[in-house]
Write a protein that holds these residues in place. Structure first.
Motif, PDB file in Angstrom:
ATOM      1  N   ILE A  13       5.143  -3.362   6.372  1.00 18.79           N
ATOM      2  CA  ILE A  13       3.842  -2.745   6.119  1.00 18.79           C
ATOM      3  C   ILE A  13       3.637  -1.674   7.183  1.00 18.79           C
ATOM      4  O   ILE A  13       3.395  -1.990   8.349  1.00 18.79           O
ATOM      5  N   PRO A  14       3.734  -0.387   6.822  1.00 18.63           N
ATOM      6  CA  PRO A  14       3.675   0.658   7.844  1.00 18.63           C
ATOM      7  C   PRO A  14       2.308   0.776   8.501  1.00 18.63           C
ATOM      8  O   PRO A  14       2.211   0.917   9.706  1.00 18.63           O
ATOM      9  N   GLY A  41       0.819  -1.207   0.000  1.00 20.89           N
ATOM     10  CA  GLY A  41       0.000   0.000   0.000  1.00 20.89           C
ATOM     11  C   GLY A  41       0.851   1.255   0.000  1.00 20.89           C
ATOM     12  O   GLY A  41       1.984   1.260   0.460  1.00 20.89           O
ATOM     13  N   ARG A  42       0.296   2.301  -0.512  1.00 23.51           N
ATOM     14  CA  ARG A  42       1.000   3.568  -0.570  1.00 23.51           C
ATOM     15  C   ARG A  42       0.537   4.450   0.586  1.00 23.51           C
ATOM     16  O   ARG A  42      -0.665   4.540   0.841  1.00 23.51           O
ATOM     17  N   MET A  43       1.472   5.074   1.259  1.00 19.35           N
ATOM     18  CA  MET A  43       1.101   5.922   2.389  1.00 19.35           C
ATOM     19  C   MET A  43       0.403   7.198   1.936  1.00 19.35           C
ATOM     20  O   MET A  43      -0.471   7.698   2.605  1.00 19.35           O
ATOM     21  N   HIS A  44       0.798   7.724   0.782  1.00 21.65           N
ATOM     22  CA  HIS A  44       0.277   9.013   0.360  1.00 21.65           C
ATOM     23  C   HIS A  44      -0.582   8.922  -0.886  1.00 21.65           C
ATOM     24  O   HIS A  44      -0.777   9.907  -1.586  1.00 21.65           O
ATOM     25  N   ALA A  45      -1.071   7.740  -1.192  1.00 25.17           N
ATOM     26  CA  ALA A  45      -1.962   7.548  -2.341  1.00 25.17           C
ATOM     27  C   ALA A  45      -2.868   6.367  -2.046  1.00 25.17           C
ATOM     28  O   ALA A  45      -2.535   5.513  -1.221  1.00 25.17           O
ATOM     29  N   PRO A  46      -4.054   6.305  -2.668  1.00 25.05           N
ATOM     30  CA  PRO A  46      -4.998   5.246  -2.323  1.00 25.05           C
ATOM     31  C   PRO A  46      -4.671   3.873  -2.904  1.00 25.05           C
ATOM     32  O   PRO A  46      -5.316   2.898  -2.566  1.00 25.05           O
ATOM     33  N   GLY A  47      -3.667   3.755  -3.798  1.00 24.91           N
ATOM     34  CA  GLY A  47      -3.362   2.480  -4.455  1.00 24.91           C
ATOM     35  C   GLY A  47      -2.923   1.425  -3.455  1.00 24.91           C
ATOM     36  O   GLY A  47      -2.215   1.709  -2.492  1.00 24.91           O
ATOM     37  N   LYS A  48      -3.337   0.183  -3.707  1.00 21.41           N
ATOM     38  CA  LYS A  48      -3.008  -0.902  -2.791  1.00 21.41           C
ATOM     39  C   LYS A  48      -2.003  -1.883  -3.377  1.00 21.41           C
ATOM     40  O   LYS A  48      -1.410  -2.654  -2.674  1.00 21.41           O
ATOM     41  N   GLY A  49      -1.830  -1.911  -4.678  1.00 28.33           N
ATOM     42  CA  GLY A  49      -0.871  -2.828  -5.273  1.00 28.33           C
ATOM     43  C   GLY A  49      -1.330  -4.260  -5.176  1.00 28.33           C
ATOM     44  O   GLY A  49      -2.508  -4.561  -5.000  1.00 28.33           O
TER      45      GLY A  49
END
Length: 129
Positions: A43-44, A2-10
């Protein structure tokens, strides 16, 4: 991941669910699951990766809820058996046990625990183990 500063989860979102469920079956609490995922898997924030918090992931997959009596209360009581003059620990034990009683009252109204449930400090250590 997951991205901390974007909604994408990968690609990692589903495998994170599996890690959470596997760790819960080992008996870890939601907070310790989060610490394990942070330290071992990089995973933060689980919420950023899965879109849900750890407890919600566990509920949706039917995993059992975390143990009710606080392990902290059992540990403080055990500490007080040896160090009976520790006034601060006595006060902290009162705070922890009052929190347990308040949670029990709340859980009874939401029907998450049996209406006849009564927290007893003598049996709490056996419920934890």
């Amino acid at each position: 991941m997951g991205r901390m500063h974007a909604p994408g989860k990968g690609m990692c979102a589903f495998s994170s669910h599996l890690h959470i469920i596997k760790l819960a079956r080992k008996g870890l609490t939601p907070s310790s699951i989060g610490v394990t995922l942070r330290d071992s898997h990089g995973i933060p924030q689980v919420r950023f990766v899965t879109g849900n918090k750890i407890l919600r992931v566990l509920k949706s997959n039917g995993a059992p809820p975390p143990p009710f009596p606080s392990p902290r209360a059992v540990a403080v009581r055990k500490h007080l058996e040896v160090n009976c003059k520790d006034k601060d620990s006595k006060f902290r034990l009162i705070l922890v046990e009052s929190r347990i009683h308040r949670l029990a009252r709340s859980y009874k109204t939401k029907q998450k625990i049996a209406p006849a449930f009564k927290y007893d400090s003598a049996t709490a250590s056996t419920l934890i183990a």
